[in-house]
Design a protein around this motif. Structure first.
Motif, PDB file in Angstrom:
ATOM      1  N   TYR A  42       9.630   6.227  -8.369  1.00 34.08           N
ATOM      2  CA  TYR A  42       8.899   6.710  -7.148  1.00 34.08           C
ATOM      3  C   TYR A  42       9.984   6.482  -6.171  1.00 34.08           C
ATOM      4  O   TYR A  42      10.563   5.672  -6.008  1.00 34.08           O
ATOM      5  CB  TYR A  42       7.496   5.831  -7.160  1.00 34.08           C
ATOM      6  N   ALA A  43       9.757   7.509  -5.132  1.00 31.70           N
ATOM      7  CA  ALA A  43      10.859   7.418  -3.908  1.00 31.70           C
ATOM      8  C   ALA A  43      10.424   5.933  -3.153  1.00 31.70           C
ATOM      9  O   ALA A  43      11.388   5.389  -2.755  1.00 31.70           O
ATOM     10  CB  ALA A  43      10.509   8.460  -3.108  1.00 31.70           C
ATOM     11  N   PHE A  44       9.275   5.722  -3.034  1.00 33.28           N
ATOM     12  CA  PHE A  44       8.917   4.428  -2.391  1.00 33.28           C
ATOM     13  C   PHE A  44       9.357   3.237  -2.967  1.00 33.28           C
ATOM     14  O   PHE A  44       9.628   2.269  -2.263  1.00 33.28           O
ATOM     15  CB  PHE A  44       7.466   4.373  -1.917  1.00 33.28           C
ATOM     16  N   ASP A  45       9.606   3.223  -4.050  1.00 31.91           N
ATOM     17  CA  ASP A  45      10.148   2.070  -4.695  1.00 31.91           C
ATOM     18  C   ASP A  45      11.624   1.917  -4.662  1.00 31.91           C
ATOM     19  O   ASP A  45      12.167   0.856  -4.596  1.00 31.91           O
ATOM     20  CB  ASP A  45       9.997   2.055  -6.365  1.00 31.91           C
ATOM     21  N   ILE A  46      12.357   3.030  -4.294  1.00 37.11           N
ATOM     22  CA  ILE A  46      13.788   3.141  -4.089  1.00 37.11           C
ATOM     23  C   ILE A  46      14.412   2.946  -2.697  1.00 37.11           C
ATOM     24  O   ILE A  46      15.463   2.308  -2.251  1.00 37.11           O
ATOM     25  CB  ILE A  46      14.493   4.329  -4.719  1.00 37.11           C
ATOM     26  N   ILE A  47      13.573   3.396  -1.740  1.00 40.41           N
ATOM     27  CA  ILE A  47      13.915   3.155  -0.154  1.00 40.41           C
ATOM     28  C   ILE A  47      14.038   1.827   0.093  1.00 40.41           C
ATOM     29  O   ILE A  47      13.227   0.730  -0.315  1.00 40.41           O
ATOM     30  CB  ILE A  47      12.567   3.811   0.778  1.00 40.41           C
ATOM     31  N   LYS A  93      -4.330   5.367   1.954  1.00 40.71           N
ATOM     32  CA  LYS A  93      -3.511   4.455   1.043  1.00 40.71           C
ATOM     33  C   LYS A  93      -4.000   3.881   0.062  1.00 40.71           C
ATOM     34  O   LYS A  93      -5.356   3.834   0.222  1.00 40.71           O
ATOM     35  CB  LYS A  93      -2.849   3.186   1.944  1.00 40.71           C
ATOM     36  N   ILE A  94      -3.351   3.626  -1.020  1.00 42.53           N
ATOM     37  CA  ILE A  94      -3.909   3.029  -2.159  1.00 42.53           C
ATOM     38  C   ILE A  94      -2.927   1.694  -2.641  1.00 42.53           C
ATOM     39  O   ILE A  94      -1.795   1.634  -1.929  1.00 42.53           O
ATOM     40  CB  ILE A  94      -4.211   3.715  -3.351  1.00 42.53           C
ATOM     41  N   ASN A  95      -3.533   1.016  -3.428  1.00 43.71           N
ATOM     42  CA  ASN A  95      -2.610  -0.209  -3.638  1.00 43.71           C
ATOM     43  C   ASN A  95      -1.631   0.259  -4.704  1.00 43.71           C
ATOM     44  O   ASN A  95      -1.677   1.190  -5.522  1.00 43.71           O
ATOM     45  CB  ASN A  95      -3.496  -1.315  -4.388  1.00 43.71           C
ATOM     46  N   LYS A 133       0.840  -1.219  -0.003  1.00 40.82           N
ATOM     47  CA  LYS A 133       0.011  -0.134  -0.001  1.00 40.82           C
ATOM     48  C   LYS A 133       0.844   1.265  -0.046  1.00 40.82           C
ATOM     49  O   LYS A 133       1.851   1.337   0.432  1.00 40.82           O
ATOM     50  CB  LYS A 133      -1.055   0.073   1.075  1.00 40.82           C
ATOM     51  N   ILE A 134       0.262   2.211  -0.659  1.00 42.31           N
ATOM     52  CA  ILE A 134       0.921   3.515  -0.895  1.00 42.31           C
ATOM     53  C   ILE A 134       0.492   4.732  -0.162  1.00 42.31           C
ATOM     54  O   ILE A 134      -0.795   4.735  -0.627  1.00 42.31           O
ATOM     55  CB  ILE A 134       1.476   3.802  -2.327  1.00 42.31           C
ATOM     56  N   ILE A 135       1.091   5.269   0.622  1.00 43.34           N
ATOM     57  CA  ILE A 135       0.505   6.524   1.223  1.00 43.34           C
ATOM     58  C   ILE A 135       0.236   7.706   0.266  1.00 43.34           C
ATOM     59  O   ILE A 135       1.181   8.187  -0.435  1.00 43.34           O
ATOM     60  CB  ILE A 135       1.251   7.015   2.380  1.00 43.34           C
TER      61      ILE A 135
END
Length: 173
Positions: free
Chosen positions: A102-107, A87-89, A12-14
């Protein structure tokens, strides 16, 4: 560290933080935490505390979105959502152009230099205005600040979860 692209698509993504009630009929303020605030125009379902909610309507007002959620019909019912994350999928996130991430993909990615030495793991991305900076935590606990420049970052491998950089492991940070 190898990240599975399949598991990344299930997360899930905020996209926002829920604020106070807006009016007396159960509308809620949502403060967008996304680079794509226009996504609220088409969103029909989201998650709060990992529970699916159905979104009836959204409209923009100033720097927030007014959202109506199915089953929430009073200020008191909105109060249980206040300060929670919306959040969303991951699968509902808009695709990007080649070379964009996306930043959340790299963290969480491992950072590996040109000599195949693991420098550490990306813990945060700092937006500076001129270019982003990848904050990398080394095994010894120090932070390495790696500029997001093509002359430094030579590869970002989403499927295998690593970033290659030109960086001397003893370089000053």
């Amino acid at each position: 560290m190898k990240k599975s692209l399949k598991s990344a698509t299930n997360k899930k993504i905020i996209i926002g933080k829920i604020g106070a009630a807006h009016g007396v009929r159960g509308d809620m303020k949502v403060y967008p935490l996304t680079d794509f605030p226009d996504r609220f125009n088409t969103i029909k379902k989201a998650y709060v505390d990992d529970k699916e909610i159905n979104i009836i309507s959204t409209r923009y007002q100033g720097n927030f979105v007014v959202m109506k959620v199915e089953g929430v019909n009073s200020r008191e019912e909105v109060a249980r959502f206040t300060n929670k994350l919306l959040k969303i999928n991951r699968s509902d996130v808009p695709p990007l152009e080649d070379g964009e991430y996306y930043a959340f993909d790299i963290i969480g990615f491992q950072v590996i230099n040109q000599d195949d030495v693991v420098l550490g793991e990306i813990t945060e991305i700092l937006k500076t205005g001129s270019n982003d900076v990848y904050i990398t935590k080394a095994k010894d606990g120090r932070q390495i600040l790696i500029p997001a420049l093509k002359k430094v970052v030579t590869e970002i491998n989403i499927e295998d979860g690593f970033m290659k950089v030109i960086w001397d492991e003893n370089q000053e940070v």
